[in-house]
Scaffold this active site. Sequence first.
Site, PDB file in Angstrom:
ATOM      1  N   TYR A 117      50.710 -18.931  75.876  1.00 27.25           N
ATOM      2  CA  TYR A 117      50.277 -19.363  74.553  1.00 27.25           C
ATOM      3  C   TYR A 117      50.385 -18.175  73.605  1.00 27.25           C
ATOM      4  O   TYR A 117      49.888 -17.085  73.896  1.00 27.25           O
ATOM      5  CB  TYR A 117      48.840 -19.881  74.570  1.00 27.25           C
ATOM      6  CG  TYR A 117      48.405 -20.301  73.177  1.00 27.25           C
ATOM      7  CD1 TYR A 117      48.846 -21.502  72.640  1.00 27.25           C
ATOM      8  CD2 TYR A 117      47.626 -19.464  72.396  1.00 27.25           C
ATOM      9  CE1 TYR A 117      48.500 -21.876  71.352  1.00 27.25           C
ATOM     10  CE2 TYR A 117      47.266 -19.825  71.103  1.00 27.25           C
ATOM     11  CZ  TYR A 117      47.707 -21.032  70.594  1.00 27.25           C
ATOM     12  OH  TYR A 117      47.377 -21.386  69.310  1.00 27.25           O
TER      13      TYR A 117
ATOM     14  N   ARG B  72      34.653 -16.375  76.387  1.00 31.87           N
ATOM     15  CA  ARG B  72      33.611 -16.023  75.427  1.00 31.87           C
ATOM     16  C   ARG B  72      33.713 -17.007  74.263  1.00 31.87           C
ATOM     17  O   ARG B  72      34.777 -17.545  73.993  1.00 31.87           O
ATOM     18  CB  ARG B  72      33.776 -14.580  74.935  1.00 31.87           C
ATOM     19  CG  ARG B  72      35.039 -14.349  74.151  1.00 31.87           C
ATOM     20  CD  ARG B  72      35.141 -12.914  73.657  1.00 31.87           C
ATOM     21  NE  ARG B  72      36.309 -12.741  72.797  1.00 31.87           N
ATOM     22  CZ  ARG B  72      36.328 -12.995  71.499  1.00 31.87           C
ATOM     23  NH1 ARG B  72      35.251 -13.442  70.900  1.00 31.87           N
ATOM     24  NH2 ARG B  72      37.419 -12.811  70.792  1.00 31.87           N
TER      25      ARG B  72
ATOM     26  N   GLU C   7      45.475 -35.507  64.748  1.00 32.24           N
ATOM     27  CA  GLU C   7      46.041 -34.914  65.965  1.00 32.24           C
ATOM     28  C   GLU C   7      45.369 -35.514  67.198  1.00 32.24           C
ATOM     29  O   GLU C   7      44.148 -35.420  67.358  1.00 32.24           O
ATOM     30  CB  GLU C   7      45.851 -33.395  65.962  1.00 32.24           C
ATOM     31  CG  GLU C   7      46.571 -32.714  64.811  1.00 32.24           C
ATOM     32  CD  GLU C   7      46.537 -31.191  64.896  1.00 32.24           C
ATOM     33  OE1 GLU C   7      46.093 -30.660  65.947  1.00 32.24           O
ATOM     34  OE2 GLU C   7      46.941 -30.541  63.921  1.00 32.24           O
TER      35      GLU C   7
ATOM     36  N   ARG D 283      49.797 -29.124  77.765  1.00 30.44           N
ATOM     37  CA  ARG D 283      49.155 -30.171  76.981  1.00 30.44           C
ATOM     38  C   ARG D 283      50.045 -30.397  75.773  1.00 30.44           C
ATOM     39  O   ARG D 283      50.686 -29.474  75.269  1.00 30.44           O
ATOM     40  CB  ARG D 283      47.758 -29.746  76.520  1.00 30.44           C
ATOM     41  CG  ARG D 283      46.746 -29.657  77.641  1.00 30.44           C
ATOM     42  CD  ARG D 283      46.433 -30.991  78.267  1.00 30.44           C
ATOM     43  NE  ARG D 283      45.644 -31.839  77.364  1.00 30.44           N
ATOM     44  CZ  ARG D 283      45.441 -33.129  77.550  1.00 30.44           C
ATOM     45  NH1 ARG D 283      45.979 -33.743  78.594  1.00 30.44           N
ATOM     46  NH2 ARG D 283      44.705 -33.833  76.703  1.00 30.44           N
TER      47      ARG D 283
ATOM     48  N   ASP E 243      50.114 -17.062  69.371  1.00 28.47           N
ATOM     49  CA  ASP E 243      49.997 -17.305  67.936  1.00 28.47           C
ATOM     50  C   ASP E 243      51.244 -16.749  67.254  1.00 28.47           C
ATOM     51  O   ASP E 243      52.003 -15.970  67.853  1.00 28.47           O
ATOM     52  CB  ASP E 243      48.750 -16.618  67.381  1.00 28.47           C
ATOM     53  CG  ASP E 243      47.476 -17.394  67.695  1.00 28.47           C
ATOM     54  OD1 ASP E 243      47.559 -18.631  67.815  1.00 28.47           O
ATOM     55  OD2 ASP E 243      46.417 -16.767  67.822  1.00 28.47           O
TER      56      ASP E 243
ATOM     57  N   ARG F  26      41.316 -33.489  65.335  1.00 28.04           N
ATOM     58  CA  ARG F  26      41.119 -32.990  63.979  1.00 28.04           C
ATOM     59  C   ARG F  26      42.019 -33.747  63.000  1.00 28.04           C
ATOM     60  O   ARG F  26      42.985 -34.391  63.409  1.00 28.04           O
ATOM     61  CB  ARG F  26      41.363 -31.484  63.877  1.00 28.04           C
ATOM     62  CG  ARG F  26      42.742 -31.015  64.280  1.00 28.04           C
ATOM     63  CD  ARG F  26      42.812 -29.501  64.214  1.00 28.04           C
ATOM     64  NE  ARG F  26      44.145 -28.999  64.526  1.00 28.04           N
ATOM     65  CZ  ARG F  26      44.504 -27.725  64.445  1.00 28.04           C
ATOM     66  NH1 ARG F  26      43.637 -26.824  64.046  1.00 28.04           N
ATOM     67  NH2 ARG F  26      45.726 -27.339  64.753  1.00 28.04           N
TER      68      ARG F  26
ATOM     69  N   ARG G 188      28.809 -15.579  65.369  1.00 27.26           N
ATOM     70  CA  ARG G 188      28.805 -14.687  64.206  1.00 27.26           C
ATOM     71  C   ARG G 188      27.453 -14.794  63.510  1.00 27.26           C
ATOM     72  O   ARG G 188      27.113 -15.835  62.950  1.00 27.26           O
ATOM     73  CB  ARG G 188      29.945 -15.088  63.262  1.00 27.26           C
ATOM     74  CG  ARG G 188      30.218 -14.107  62.159  1.00 27.26           C
ATOM     75  CD  ARG G 188      31.422 -14.548  61.365  1.00 27.26           C
ATOM     76  NE  ARG G 188      32.667 -14.352  62.083  1.00 27.26           N
ATOM     77  CZ  ARG G 188      33.825 -14.913  61.737  1.00 27.26           C
ATOM     78  NH1 ARG G 188      33.879 -15.704  60.691  1.00 27.26           N
ATOM     79  NH2 ARG G 188      34.916 -14.681  62.422  1.00 27.26           N
TER      80      ARG G 188
END
Length: 366
Positions: A346, A170, A298, A247, A348, A278, A174
Amino acid sequence: MYDYIIVGAGLYGAIFAHEAMKAGKSCLVVERRSHIGGNIYTKEIEGIQVHQYGAHIFHTSNKDVWDYIGQFATFNRYTNCPVAYYKGQMYNMPFNMNTFHKIWGVITPTEAKAKIEEQVKEYGVKEPKNLEEQAISLVGKDIYEILVKGYTEKQWGRRATELPPEIIKRLPVRLTYDNNYFNDLYQGIPVGGYTQIIEKMLEGAKVRLNVDYLKEKENLRPLGKKVVYTGPVDAYFDYCFGELEYRTVRFETEILDTDNYQGNAVVNYTEYEVPYTRIIEHKHFEFGTQEKTVISREYPVTWKKGDEPYYPVNDEKNGALYARYKELADREEDILFGGRLGLYRYMDMHHVVDAALQAARAELEE
């Protein structure tokens, strides 16, 4: 003899050590790098806390996690509002009414929604077979080409038509004029950087840097009753089933003789032709007013053995390979596997805090 040998002085290992020591246990922490902190390590340069391994913005809706990490530092009010650069134009991220107004000139949410629906209907793909089809089926062609395509292809090192649709299940749309990237209740950056947090967590532990546990295992393993291993799970088993894929990222950091380079902490470069994804301007994380600034570009890189692994490639092939390693890990006695590398997942920072606390509490209660 230590109660625990903790392999890796990142967030997961440091939390486990802290909780173990609170319970009266002794810990030896061994770290392959020359510093503690893992990928959240920050270093002061020109009076600026520089995120040495990419931007780390703490965010969570879990009050227990927020309160826990808040014991170790004061967090500021930083809100993540990245912008994207594409062919000389700047766009707000995530996709919101500011973005849609910039692209289409629409004013109301109804107009924006209609424009997206019109492009999705025009594309007409019912069952997306790759990432490109999935993305256009969700947000239409314009947003995909400006803000998704080039960035994603750089990040993964493959064309979007070659990537599975599952990578973008998804895309957040917003329909408000809200540039806040995260929806979490709590968000901020620790004033004075992340390294202080790990230092406080590891107070009382014996810490040995520049030590590769797997190379020194024969000498180190007898020193502890149990091991908490946060390194790559496939490396622990000497890649007996083959290498898991990652990666990785190369950072190019520069000190600039200006007080403000780009006016924002995070600017994404979504054109495929721009080699970096970025630029981070670190001072803006703490609203810095220093005379100079520090930026980091990066560059996504294809991982090979010996490189720093960043993002697990959680596709079907690697999932099946990890399942085989997990079977071996589950059979190991007196060793706990944790963290993004030990669990090949992964995570956070808030996920790491929660997982480490749960693992430590379960182990210590037992």
